[in-house]
Design an enzyme around this catalytic site. Structure first.
Site, short mmCIF file in Angstrom:
data_model
loop_
_atom_site.label_atom_id
_atom_site.label_comp_id
_atom_site.label_asym_id
_atom_site.label_seq_id
_atom_site.Cartn_x
_atom_site.Cartn_y
_atom_site.Cartn_z
N ALA A 12 0.77 -1.24 0.00
CA ALA A 12 0.00 0.00 0.00
C ALA A 12 0.81 1.29 0.00
CB ALA A 12 -0.95 0.01 1.20
N GLY A 16 -1.39 6.43 -1.77
CA GLY A 16 -2.30 7.08 -2.71
C GLY A 16 -3.50 6.22 -3.05
N ASP A 80 -0.87 -4.26 -6.02
CA ASP A 80 -0.04 -3.39 -6.87
C ASP A 80 1.40 -3.74 -6.52
OD1 ASP A 80 0.55 -1.33 -8.71
OD2 ASP A 80 0.86 0.05 -7.06
N CYS A 133 4.04 -1.71 -12.87
CA CYS A 133 4.45 -0.60 -13.74
C CYS A 133 5.66 -1.06 -14.56
CB CYS A 133 4.76 0.65 -12.93
SG CYS A 133 5.98 0.45 -11.63
#
Length: 226
Positions: A12, A16, A80, A133
């Site tokens: 986390a 954001g 993520d 990413c």
């Protein structure tokens, strides 16, 4: 995400995405924001306090331990994942200088573990979003393939179409045709940096999402969370 849900953000920091999730929950339900690196977890805590999140819990834990304590507990899980950052080279030169061919292979092992643990924490009918990413197939299609092979009750869903989205490439994974439902964001096709997205649904009754789960945390969970 909607109010009343139980949501987990596994990686986390700096906060954001967790802040946006907290806003979507509207102070209802539960948001668990986890960060494995202690220094980054402190940054996460500070940012969530500043942004406001009365229903948020910040953890500095290994996801395997969370999965053992909270099996099939969450309606939504976000992974993520830490990645080689190839999609950010244009923005962060230091990432490009730090890159090696071995890095993707090392990170792929971590990403696979994160996804499997995310599955174990997701209740039937729940959704899991995996993102990176990077452009590396070892960290994108191959990681998605690994989850689908090892958790056959996970389905890869189609994402809404936006101009500039590029479909995943089955040949970059295990050849599973459903990999086309994943999405690459290439900076030469749309504004921004490079990213990869894959949305999964765990088989089960979706009408139960946002209600009390029948899955019971183990006996030590309350003490552990406190």
């Amino acid at each position: 995400v909607r109010p009343g849900m139980r949501v987990l953000d596994t990686c986390a920091a700096p906060g954001g995405k967790s802040s946006q999730l907290a806003a979507a929950l509207g102070g209802q339900g539960l948001l668990v924001s986890n960060e494995f690196v202690a220094a980054r977890a402190e940054v996460l805590r500070s940012n969530l306090e500043r942004m406001g999140g009365p229903n948020a819990v910040v953890l500095n834990e290994d996801t395997g331990r969370i999965a053992a304590a909270l099996p099939e507990f969450f309606d939504r899980v976000l992974v993520d994942a830490p990645c080689s950052g190839e999609g950010m080279f244009r923005k962060e030169e230091a990432l490009a200088l730090d890159w090696t061919p071995e890095k993707s292979h090392e990170l792929s092992k971590i990403q696979r573990e994160l996804l499997l643990n995310g599955f174990d924490m997701l209740r039937p009918g729940g959704l899991l979003l995996y993102s990176t990413c990077t452009f590396a197939p070892e960290e994108d299609e191959e990681v998605v393939s690994h989850l689908l092979e090892n958790r056959p009750d996970m389905e890869l869903l189609e994402l809404p179409e936006y101009e500039g989205f590029t479909s995943g490439v089955p040949e970059w994974g295990n050849g599973d045709p459903s990999l086309i439902r994943s999405v690459h964001l290439f900076p030469h096709k749309m504004q921004g940096e490079g990213h990869f997205l894959a949305l999964f649904r765990k088989e089960g009754r979706t009408d139960l999402i946002g209600t009390m789960s029948s899955a019971k945390p183990n006996a030590e969970t309350r003490k552990w969370l406190e």
